[in-house]
Design a protein around this motif. Structure first.
Motif, PDB file in Angstrom:
ATOM      1  N   LYS A  27      26.843 136.333  50.798  1.00  0.00           N
ATOM      2  CA  LYS A  27      26.698 137.762  50.302  1.00  0.00           C
ATOM      3  C   LYS A  27      26.112 138.218  49.441  1.00  0.00           C
ATOM      4  O   LYS A  27      25.417 137.178  48.650  1.00  0.00           O
ATOM      5  CB  LYS A  27      28.697 137.775  49.908  1.00  0.00           C
ATOM      6  CG  LYS A  27      29.537 137.620  50.843  1.00  0.00           C
ATOM      7  CD  LYS A  27      31.001 137.955  50.694  1.00  0.00           C
ATOM      8  CE  LYS A  27      31.954 137.664  51.709  1.00  0.00           C
ATOM      9  NZ  LYS A  27      33.194 137.802  51.230  1.00  0.00           N
ATOM     10  N   PHE A  28      26.043 139.496  49.044  1.00  0.00           N
ATOM     11  CA  PHE A  28      24.997 140.063  48.057  1.00  0.00           C
ATOM     12  C   PHE A  28      25.615 140.711  47.123  1.00  0.00           C
ATOM     13  O   PHE A  28      26.475 141.780  47.327  1.00  0.00           O
ATOM     14  CB  PHE A  28      23.908 140.767  48.821  1.00  0.00           C
ATOM     15  CG  PHE A  28      22.886 139.875  49.641  1.00  0.00           C
ATOM     16  CD1 PHE A  28      21.800 139.410  49.295  1.00  0.00           C
ATOM     17  CD2 PHE A  28      23.508 139.384  51.065  1.00  0.00           C
ATOM     18  CE1 PHE A  28      21.310 138.191  50.089  1.00  0.00           C
ATOM     19  CE2 PHE A  28      22.998 138.587  51.771  1.00  0.00           C
ATOM     20  CZ  PHE A  28      21.810 137.916  51.467  1.00  0.00           C
ATOM     21  N   TYR A  29      25.116 140.683  45.894  1.00  0.00           N
ATOM     22  CA  TYR A  29      25.339 142.099  44.972  1.00  0.00           C
ATOM     23  C   TYR A  29      24.382 143.045  45.122  1.00  0.00           C
ATOM     24  O   TYR A  29      23.251 142.757  45.823  1.00  0.00           O
ATOM     25  CB  TYR A  29      25.435 141.569  43.568  1.00  0.00           C
ATOM     26  CG  TYR A  29      26.233 140.364  43.239  1.00  0.00           C
ATOM     27  CD1 TYR A  29      27.729 140.788  43.017  1.00  0.00           C
ATOM     28  CD2 TYR A  29      25.973 139.137  43.193  1.00  0.00           C
ATOM     29  CE1 TYR A  29      28.594 139.634  42.620  1.00  0.00           C
ATOM     30  CE2 TYR A  29      26.843 137.934  42.723  1.00  0.00           C
ATOM     31  CZ  TYR A  29      27.978 138.527  42.433  1.00  0.00           C
ATOM     32  OH  TYR A  29      28.977 137.452  42.253  1.00  0.00           O
ATOM     33  N   ALA A  30      24.436 144.394  44.625  1.00  0.00           N
ATOM     34  CA  ALA A  30      23.110 145.207  44.306  1.00  0.00           C
ATOM     35  C   ALA A  30      22.862 145.592  42.944  1.00  0.00           C
ATOM     36  O   ALA A  30      23.974 145.801  42.344  1.00  0.00           O
ATOM     37  CB  ALA A  30      23.622 146.292  45.444  1.00  0.00           C
ATOM     38  N   LEU A  31      21.941 145.995  42.609  1.00  0.00           N
ATOM     39  CA  LEU A  31      21.597 146.397  41.498  1.00  0.00           C
ATOM     40  C   LEU A  31      21.818 147.809  41.665  1.00  0.00           C
ATOM     41  O   LEU A  31      21.701 148.456  42.670  1.00  0.00           O
ATOM     42  CB  LEU A  31      20.169 146.311  41.130  1.00  0.00           C
ATOM     43  CG  LEU A  31      19.522 144.801  41.033  1.00  0.00           C
ATOM     44  CD1 LEU A  31      18.129 144.783  40.417  1.00  0.00           C
ATOM     45  CD2 LEU A  31      20.456 144.098  39.990  1.00  0.00           C
ATOM     46  N   PRO A  32      22.294 148.743  40.450  1.00  0.00           N
ATOM     47  CA  PRO A  32      22.907 149.914  40.653  1.00  0.00           C
ATOM     48  C   PRO A  32      21.774 150.827  40.696  1.00  0.00           C
ATOM     49  O   PRO A  32      20.842 150.945  40.077  1.00  0.00           O
ATOM     50  CB  PRO A  32      23.624 150.220  39.437  1.00  0.00           C
ATOM     51  CG  PRO A  32      23.268 149.230  38.309  1.00  0.00           C
ATOM     52  CD  PRO A  32      22.763 148.053  39.173  1.00  0.00           C
ATOM     53  N   GLN A  33      21.735 151.595  41.946  1.00  0.00           N
ATOM     54  CA  GLN A  33      20.944 152.944  41.832  1.00  0.00           C
ATOM     55  C   GLN A  33      21.358 154.139  40.700  1.00  0.00           C
ATOM     56  O   GLN A  33      20.542 154.926  40.518  1.00  0.00           O
ATOM     57  CB  GLN A  33      20.965 153.638  43.409  1.00  0.00           C
ATOM     58  CG  GLN A  33      20.629 152.609  44.371  1.00  0.00           C
ATOM     59  CD  GLN A  33      20.551 153.168  45.763  1.00  0.00           C
ATOM     60  OE1 GLN A  33      20.289 154.540  45.869  1.00  0.00           O
ATOM     61  NE2 GLN A  33      20.780 152.741  46.869  1.00  0.00           N
ATOM     62  N   ALA A  34      22.500 154.039  40.665  1.00  0.00           N
ATOM     63  CA  ALA A  34      23.038 154.797  39.327  1.00  0.00           C
ATOM     64  C   ALA A  34      24.525 154.389  39.155  1.00  0.00           C
ATOM     65  O   ALA A  34      25.096 153.615  40.101  1.00  0.00           O
ATOM     66  CB  ALA A  34      23.245 156.293  39.754  1.00  0.00           C
ATOM     67  N   PRO A  35      24.857 154.570  37.999  1.00  0.00           N
ATOM     68  CA  PRO A  35      26.466 154.245  37.589  1.00  0.00           C
ATOM     69  C   PRO A  35      27.562 155.164  38.310  1.00  0.00           C
ATOM     70  O   PRO A  35      28.432 155.332  37.589  1.00  0.00           O
ATOM     71  CB  PRO A  35      26.574 154.213  35.997  1.00  0.00           C
ATOM     72  CG  PRO A  35      25.204 154.559  35.698  1.00  0.00           C
ATOM     73  CD  PRO A  35      24.450 155.230  36.817  1.00  0.00           C
TER      74      PRO A  35
END
Length: 593
Positions: free
Chosen positions: A190-198
């Motif tokens: 499984k993976f987290y994602a860095l936010p493209q925007a909040p």
């Protein structure tokens, strides 16, 4: 006396004459005048001149210094002779007669010069960014960036907003670009994602009752780089408000952004708060050929399709007959020059991938060129009158399908204004582009898709979504534009769960899909969500505009290159087998050929 400095290099003046001082900094330049040796010593705050005689106590130390060595100088402040005063330097009326010099760090031969502003290859500048950042313009740009952000914070707080920090490790979200994924060690596969925007978090803050949020937010998108978009990360002034209409948001943010820009515009005109034009998207595409128009450009595009119905100029007549359009781009004063300008514009259009750019050049009241000849004298005169052209003006024509003609007309509008020097460079012209289409047709995927932010409220709400033509729906979406750059995007949000589901169903996602992909937001809307909206202003682009830079790398501390590589730190790099095992990952090399 302090071990390194009693004064900063930039704060000494002639009024300090006679004082014994100590300064520390980098050797910016060294000049040997035979019996005297001068060095310009630089720190973060400014520059001061140091002088020693050939037989002085520190000559041997100073004479051996290479540029960018770090040194501490102790000496006496003296007033310069009148003919030696440097009026371009705040410390230009004084100098320090060196009595002692201590080399703190000797520099090797430099891979790029710090003194001066000469161009240097990008790979060298980025590999030795710590040296590049010492150069005057780049150093000043970074300082200005920090001051701009500080001013934004102050103005947002004064407007009643509170800064909240949202998570960096989050879930993947459809913001229109690729995510940066972060593998989970604890949850295999499984993976987290860095936010493209909040986006979702700030909406959840409104549901949680915080009312006015803002954040200088880092955002991450795996996009290809370009001059106004760096690879990897960028920063935005992110904000959200509850119980507001879009007019409330515009009226709140115009004073903030006009105020920030006026503070750092160095005397250039800035569109005042309360006077930002609000231009519907359809109007912008017609008049400017772009949804991010440069309003410093006085040229306006006009639709002249009707003038070519049954025209003697067969090419345009056939385009109109097949459902295409003709757009006219005036070129004020261009007819007074040679035909070369018109031919070069036509060749430029072809180089951009278009079939060409028709034109009429008017010289002393006489229209010329193939279009005028074949369109006929009477029809040409009627066309010229309708466009309000003068006796020595020109006009270009973009023809084709609506989207194609609009794109060429917009590019030609910009090109003509630049070539004719019509753009006032001493202005910051701000506006809102409003009433964006809610959906667009994706020709590649042959399906409907969101044209902007998928979390926006459609104008007309659920009733509009239940209508027959989704491409006719407008959204409560808006962009802020400055001098041809989009500097912000925002919308009134869709806060009703049934409307949210209906909106996503149009692009092929079911209620179950919405619950799975946007579960947090969807659940929150079940428990009392206020009407809310917001925007995000691109900090990097705003600073780039205020610094007069042409590339975001000139206002960013440690940017990547055009291949998304950090040449200074060596990223991206390979992971060790141990790291990969811990993350339950196997690297699959791309196929060769």
């Amino acid at each position: 006396m302090h071990a390194y400095r009693t004064h900063l290099c930039g704060e000494l003046r002639a009024s300090h004459a006679g004082e014994t001082v100590r300064v520390s900094g980098w050797v910016h330049r060294k000049r040997d005048h035979g019996d005297l040796v001068f060095i310009d010593l630089r720190d973060h705050y400014g520059m001061v001149q140091i002088v020693t005689e050939v037989d002085g106590p520190v000559f041997s130390v100073i004479e051996s210094l290479k540029p960018e060595s770090v040194v501490t100088i102790t000496g006496t402040v003296e007033v310069r002779a009148k003919e030696a005063v440097n009026p371009n330097l705040p410390t230009g009326e004084m100098e320090i007669r060196a009595a002692d010099a201590v080399v703190l760090s000797a520099a090797q031969e430099l891979p790029l010069p710090v003194a001066g502003e000469q161009e240097y290859p990008e790979d060298v500048r980025l590999r030795y960014r710590f040296l590049d950042l010492r150069r005057e313009t780049l150093h000043a740009n970074i300082v200005k960036r920090t001051r701009v952000i500080s001013d934004m914070r102050r103005r947002m707080e004064a407007a009643g907003f509170t800064e909240y920090s949202t998570p960096i490790l989050t879930a993947s979200s459809p913001e229109g670009a690729r995510d940066f994924l972060v593998p989970s060690r604890i949850h295999a596969g499984k993976f987290y994602a860095l936010p493209q925007a909040p986006q979702q978090y700030k909406q959840l803050l409104m549901v949680a009752g915080f009312d006015r949020y803002f954040q200088i937010a880092p955002c991450f998108r795996d996009e290809d780089p370009r001059a106004d978009r760096l690879p990897g990360e960028f920063y935005q002034l992110d904000l959200e408000m509850s119980f507001v209409t879009q007019e409330d948001i515009w009226n709140t943010l115009e004073p903030v952004m006009s105020g920030v820009m006026e503070t750092f515009a160095e005397g250039k005109h800035v569109t005042p708060a309360g006077e930002w034009p609000r231009i519907p998207y359809d109007e912008a595409m017609l008049k400017y050929g772009s949804d991010k128009p440069d309003l410093r450009n006085p040229i306006l595009i006009t639709d002249v399709t009707e003038h070519f119905v049954g025209s003697g100029f067969g090419i345009f007549a056939s385009i109109v007959e097949s459902g295409g359009v003709i757009r006219a781009i005036p070129a004020p004063g261009a007819g007074a020059g040679s035909r070369k300008f018109f031919d070069e514009m036509n060749n430029w259009a072809r180089s951009e991938g278009f079939s060409g750019l028709g034109y009429i050049n008017i010289k002393d009241g006489e229209p010329g060129g193939p279009i005028a000849k074949n369109h006929g004298p009477e029809a040409t005169a009627k066309l010229i009158a309708a466009l309000g052209l003068g006796a020595n003006d020109g006009v270009f024509f973009a023809a084709g399908k609506v989207d194609q003609a609009a794109k060429l007309a917009g590019l030609a509008r910009t090109r003509a204004a630049e070539q004719l020097d019509l753009i006032d460079k001493d202005r910051f012209e701000l506006c809102w582009i409003v009433d964006f289409p809610f959906y667009e047709w994706d020709e590649d995927e042959k399906k409907l898709d969101f044209s902007h932010n998928p979390f926006s409220m459609p104008q007309g709400g659920l009733e509009a979504l239940q209508g027959s033509d989704p491409l006719a729906i407008k959204a409560y979406q808006y962009d802020a534009v400055c001098n041809g750059y989009e500097i912000a995007s925002g919308s009134i949000r869709n806060h009703l769960p049934e409307t949210m589901v209906a909106a996503f169903e149009k692009v092929g996602l079911s209620k179950a899909d919405v619950e799975e992909r946007f579960g947090g937001l969807y659940r929150a809307f079940q428990y009392g969500a206020p009407p809310h909206g917001g925007a995000a202003f691109g900090v990097d682009r705003i600073v780039m505009l205020l610094c007069g830079a042409q590339n975001l790398r000139e206002i960013t501390l440690f940017p990547m290159n055009q291949r998304a590589e950090d040449l200074l730190m060596g990223a991206p790099s390979s992971a060790s087998l141990k790291q990969l095992r811990e993350l339950h990952i196997r690297v699959v090399e791309p196929q060769k050929g």
